[in-house]
Design a protein around this motif. Sequence first.
Motif, PDB file in Angstrom:
ATOM      1  N   MET A   1       0.789  -1.293  -0.095  1.00  0.00           N
ATOM      2  CA  MET A   1      -0.057   0.272  -0.007  1.00  0.00           C
ATOM      3  C   MET A   1       0.894   1.309   0.035  1.00  0.00           C
ATOM      4  SD  MET A   1      -3.543   0.833   0.459  1.00  0.00           S
ATOM      5  CE  MET A   1      -4.058  -0.640   0.931  1.00  0.00           C
ATOM      6  N   ALA A   2       0.409   2.199  -0.807  1.00  0.00           N
ATOM      7  CA  ALA A   2       1.077   3.432  -0.859  1.00  0.00           C
ATOM      8  C   ALA A   2       0.366   4.726  -0.439  1.00  0.00           C
ATOM      9  CB  ALA A   2       1.472   3.817  -2.370  1.00  0.00           C
ATOM     10  N   THR A   3       0.824   5.593  -0.003  1.00  0.00           N
ATOM     11  CA  THR A   3       0.288   6.717   0.819  1.00  0.00           C
ATOM     12  C   THR A   3       0.507   8.086   0.382  1.00  0.00           C
ATOM     13  OG1 THR A   3      -0.096   5.500   2.811  1.00  0.00           O
ATOM     14  CG2 THR A   3      -0.661   8.058   2.799  1.00  0.00           C
ATOM     15  N   ILE A   4      -0.384   8.951  -0.219  1.00  0.00           N
ATOM     16  CA  ILE A   4      -0.248  10.428  -0.640  1.00  0.00           C
ATOM     17  C   ILE A   4      -0.822  11.205   0.423  1.00  0.00           C
ATOM     18  CG2 ILE A   4      -0.678  11.992  -2.422  1.00  0.00           C
ATOM     19  CD1 ILE A   4      -0.869   9.894  -4.347  1.00  0.00           C
ATOM     20  N   ARG A   5      -0.003  12.222   0.697  1.00  0.00           N
ATOM     21  CA  ARG A   5      -0.464  13.234   1.689  1.00  0.00           C
ATOM     22  C   ARG A   5      -0.615  14.562   0.618  1.00  0.00           C
ATOM     23  NH1 ARG A   5       0.567  12.862   7.340  1.00  0.00           N
ATOM     24  NH2 ARG A   5      -0.409  10.920   7.653  1.00  0.00           N
ATOM     25  N   LEU A   6      -2.012  15.326   0.808  1.00  0.00           N
ATOM     26  CA  LEU A   6      -2.102  16.432   0.044  1.00  0.00           C
ATOM     27  C   LEU A   6      -2.429  17.429   0.948  1.00  0.00           C
ATOM     28  CD1 LEU A   6      -5.180  14.927  -2.136  1.00  0.00           C
ATOM     29  CD2 LEU A   6      -2.881  15.050  -2.592  1.00  0.00           C
ATOM     30  N   LYS A   7      -2.144  18.693   0.541  1.00  0.00           N
ATOM     31  CA  LYS A   7      -2.551  20.052   1.168  1.00  0.00           C
ATOM     32  C   LYS A   7      -3.594  20.477   0.145  1.00  0.00           C
ATOM     33  CE  LYS A   7       0.652  22.900   2.670  1.00  0.00           C
ATOM     34  NZ  LYS A   7       1.865  23.839   2.757  1.00  0.00           N
ATOM     35  N   ILE A   8      -4.928  20.698   0.811  1.00  0.00           N
ATOM     36  CA  ILE A   8      -6.100  21.370   0.326  1.00  0.00           C
ATOM     37  C   ILE A   8      -6.302  22.831   0.634  1.00  0.00           C
ATOM     38  CG2 ILE A   8      -8.465  21.041  -0.446  1.00  0.00           C
ATOM     39  CD1 ILE A   8      -6.705  18.517  -0.963  1.00  0.00           C
TER      40      ILE A   8
ATOM     41  N   PHE B   1      -4.112  15.226   9.353  1.00  0.00           N
ATOM     42  CA  PHE B   1      -3.293  15.182   8.123  1.00  0.00           C
ATOM     43  C   PHE B   1      -2.577  16.306   8.167  1.00  0.00           C
ATOM     44  CE2 PHE B   1      -6.987  12.111   7.051  1.00  0.00           C
ATOM     45  CZ  PHE B   1      -6.333  10.876   7.639  1.00  0.00           C
ATOM     46  N   GLY B   2      -2.590  17.477   8.710  1.00  0.00           N
ATOM     47  CA  GLY B   2      -2.108  18.559   8.835  1.00  0.00           C
ATOM     48  C   GLY B   2      -2.957  19.753   8.375  1.00  0.00           C
ATOM     49  N   SER B   3      -2.740  20.797   8.858  1.00  0.00           N
ATOM     50  CA  SER B   3      -3.525  22.061   8.446  1.00  0.00           C
ATOM     51  C   SER B   3      -2.401  23.401   8.745  1.00  0.00           C
ATOM     52  CB  SER B   3      -4.542  22.251   9.558  1.00  0.00           C
ATOM     53  OG  SER B   3      -3.996  22.570  10.728  1.00  0.00           O
ATOM     54  N   GLY B   4      -2.951  24.352   8.223  1.00  0.00           N
ATOM     55  CA  GLY B   4      -2.320  25.632   8.369  1.00  0.00           C
ATOM     56  C   GLY B   4      -2.610  26.584   9.615  1.00  0.00           C
ATOM     57  N   GLY B   5      -2.997  25.720  10.562  1.00  0.00           N
ATOM     58  CA  GLY B   5      -3.318  26.328  11.807  1.00  0.00           C
ATOM     59  C   GLY B   5      -4.799  26.047  12.207  1.00  0.00           C
ATOM     60  N   ARG B   6      -5.305  26.278  13.345  1.00  0.00           N
ATOM     61  CA  ARG B   6      -6.470  26.203  13.853  1.00  0.00           C
ATOM     62  C   ARG B   6      -7.395  27.381  13.307  1.00  0.00           C
ATOM     63  NH1 ARG B   6      -7.988  24.835  19.655  1.00  0.00           N
ATOM     64  NH2 ARG B   6     -10.081  24.543  19.373  1.00  0.00           N
ATOM     65  N   CYS B   7      -8.519  26.670  12.976  1.00  0.00           N
ATOM     66  CA  CYS B   7      -9.642  27.523  12.133  1.00  0.00           C
ATOM     67  C   CYS B   7     -10.210  28.597  13.283  1.00  0.00           C
ATOM     68  CB  CYS B   7     -10.776  26.731  11.605  1.00  0.00           C
ATOM     69  SG  CYS B   7     -10.337  25.946  10.034  1.00  0.00           S
ATOM     70  N   ASN B   8     -10.041  29.588  13.327  1.00  0.00           N
ATOM     71  CA  ASN B   8     -10.736  30.701  14.202  1.00  0.00           C
ATOM     72  C   ASN B   8     -12.064  31.346  13.904  1.00  0.00           C
ATOM     73  OD1 ASN B   8      -8.731  30.150  16.110  1.00  0.00           O
ATOM     74  ND2 ASN B   8      -7.299  31.479  15.095  1.00  0.00           N
ATOM     75  N   HIS B   9     -12.953  30.656  13.287  1.00  0.00           N
ATOM     76  CA  HIS B   9     -14.062  31.011  12.796  1.00  0.00           C
ATOM     77  C   HIS B   9     -15.289  30.154  13.042  1.00  0.00           C
ATOM     78  CE1 HIS B   9     -13.779  28.328   9.497  1.00  0.00           C
ATOM     79  NE2 HIS B   9     -12.509  28.824   9.284  1.00  0.00           N
ATOM     80  N   PRO B  10     -16.468  30.676  13.143  1.00  0.00           N
ATOM     81  CA  PRO B  10     -17.600  29.739  13.168  1.00  0.00           C
ATOM     82  C   PRO B  10     -17.663  28.611  12.116  1.00  0.00           C
ATOM     83  CG  PRO B  10     -18.372  32.091  13.316  1.00  0.00           C
ATOM     84  CD  PRO B  10     -16.940  32.097  12.765  1.00  0.00           C
TER      85      PRO B  10
END
Length: 89
Positions: A1-8, A37-46
């Motif tokens: 099995m191979a895995t790809i990580r994406l930044k959306i 799976f990663g993020s640009g930081g915590r979402c600070n909105h409703p």
Amino acid sequence: MATIRLKIDVSGTVGDQAWRGIKQYDEIQSADFGPQFGSGGRCNHPRNAPHAKGEWIGAEIRLQTPLLAQYAVSHYLEQERVLDADVVD
């Protein structure tokens, strides 16, 4: 099995709208999306408000072989909301 990580890039969308707009590669075994799976930081909105400019959330795609994963990386990188795609396994 191979895995790809994406930044959306999720900026300007609500919830997982950007992820649902991604055209998945035909040969995937499974696909998951979320800040685990990663993020640009915590979402600070409703929850029902659009994501801010520059926000991104990660995704993980699993495929049967490393060769399919390489083809899939090209497929994902052609899409406007995909900022980055890398084989991790």
